[in-house]
Design an enzyme around this catalytic site. Structure first.
Site, short mmCIF file in Angstrom:
data_model
loop_
_atom_site.label_atom_id
_atom_site.label_comp_id
_atom_site.label_asym_id
_atom_site.label_seq_id
_atom_site.Cartn_x
_atom_site.Cartn_y
_atom_site.Cartn_z
N HIS A 158 -3.33 -5.97 2.58
CA HIS A 158 -2.76 -5.94 4.13
C HIS A 158 -3.45 -7.12 4.63
O HIS A 158 -4.03 -7.95 4.10
CB HIS A 158 -3.42 -4.53 4.79
CG HIS A 158 -2.64 -3.21 4.69
ND1 HIS A 158 -1.81 -2.82 5.02
CD2 HIS A 158 -3.43 -2.23 3.82
CE1 HIS A 158 -1.57 -1.61 4.47
NE2 HIS A 158 -2.28 -1.31 3.74
N CYS A 197 0.76 -1.28 0.07
CA CYS A 197 0.17 -0.03 0.06
C CYS A 197 0.82 1.03 0.01
O CYS A 197 1.48 1.62 -1.04
CB CYS A 197 -0.81 -0.10 1.35
SG CYS A 197 -2.62 0.97 1.02
N ARG A 202 -12.82 6.03 -0.69
CA ARG A 202 -11.71 4.98 -0.32
C ARG A 202 -12.01 3.54 -0.80
O ARG A 202 -13.33 3.14 -1.01
CB ARG A 202 -11.62 4.77 1.16
CG ARG A 202 -11.19 5.83 1.82
CD ARG A 202 -10.66 5.67 3.26
NE ARG A 202 -9.55 5.07 3.18
CZ ARG A 202 -8.36 5.68 3.19
NH1 ARG A 202 -8.13 6.78 2.70
NH2 ARG A 202 -7.10 4.74 3.31
N1 GLN Z 1 -2.12 6.60 1.98
C1 GLN Z 1 -2.46 5.86 1.06
C2 GLN Z 1 -3.82 5.80 0.51
O1 GLN Z 1 -4.84 5.96 1.30
C3 GLN Z 1 -1.74 4.43 1.58
C4 GLN Z 1 -2.81 3.65 2.84
C5 GLN Z 1 -2.48 2.52 3.14
O2 GLN Z 1 -1.17 2.36 3.20
N2 GLN Z 1 -3.40 1.76 3.62
O3 GLN Z 1 -3.82 5.57 -0.48
#
Ligand code: GLN
Length: 252
Positions: free
Chosen positions: A201, A93, A127
């Site tokens: 993740h 990520c 998101r």
């Molecule tokens: N900041 C990044 C995003 O929201 C990475 C998020 C993450 O590592 N889960 O795209």
């Protein structure tokens, strides 16, 4: 034989159980009688990429990515040379985004990336969150016989960044459920040299033991050690993997 694993910025990039990936790698070494040395390295710490076998960079928020980018940039040339020499990298990520050209946040700020991977990321207005199932590209083979039947990855994603792949790189796999790189083109992650970038993740490796072993095999191969790795009893890991896969995409 010793496998040197580095967890880079564990205090800043460690979302959704990312540290579990380090634990899984170390356990799979230990179970085979291999020593695993884990080094935790953060801002300003001395770091020698040449002595490293596996580099892990986890995920973090935009704020944390911004905080560490200056430190990361100072390490760029050494890291690039180690990657050209076959260093195995797992980047998740935020860590994955930082290996690319740039990450443009939702307020328009462009966080520069290392420019090692031909990918770039632009924050979207929603998101991309939830469980993910991915069909692996056949060019990511695993030699451990018990695990050969697993052709998928399962994990959890939570990002607003949408990552696009340039012509120099190929995705890690194809999305079966979830969003992946950008929620648009059906791709997830990237594989380039021995770099594995992904949005998964969870942590990723305990329920994807075939990927953990692929990383270990590549690291061993680079040092000229024996291959393939001895198999392990992975019934529980495979059950966990298949259970979530079935829930997400039905029986495969
Ligand atoms: N900041 C990044 C995003 O929201 C990475 C998020 C993450 O590592 N889960 O795209």
């Amino acid at each position: 034989m010793k496998i040197n694993i580095c967890h880079l910025y564990p205090d800043l990039l460690d979302l959704y159980g990312d540290r579990g990936n380090i634990l899984a790698l170390a356990a799979r070494c230990r179970w085979r009688g291999l020593e695993a040395a884990v080094e935790r390295t953060s801002l300003g710490d001395a770091l020698d990429f040449r002595s490293m076998d596996i580099l892990f960079i986890g995920g973090g928020s935009d704020r944390e990515q911004g905080l560490l980018v200056e430190d990361l940039m100072k390490r760029r040339e050494e890291l690039k040379a180690a990657i050209a020499d076959g260093l195995v990298v797992l980047a998740i990520c935020g860590g994955y985004q930082l290996l690319g050209e740039y990450y443009q946040t939702s307020n328009g700020e462009k966080i520069p990336g290392l420019g090692i991977l031909d990918v770039w990321t632009v924050a979207g207005d929603k998101r991309l969150i939830g469980n993910v199932a991915v069909e692996l590209k056949p060019r990511n083979p695993v030699n451990v016989s018990d695990l050969q039947t697993l052709q998928t990855l399962v994990g959890f994603e939570n990002h607003s960044g949408k990552t696009y792949l340039g012509k120099d790189v190929l995705p890690l796999g194809r999305i079966l459920a979830g969003h992946g790189n950008n929620g648009e083109d059906g791709t997830e992650g990237v594989r380039w040299h021995n770099i594995f970038g992904t949005y998964l993740h969870g942590p990723l490796l305990p329920k994807n033991p075939h990927l953990a072993d692929l990383l270990l095999e590549l690291a061993c191969e680079r040092r000229g050690y024996f291959l393939p790795l001895p198999g392990l009893d992975d019934q529980l890991e495979i059950l966990a993997h298949r259970t979530i896969l079935e829930r997400l995409v039905g029986t495969k």
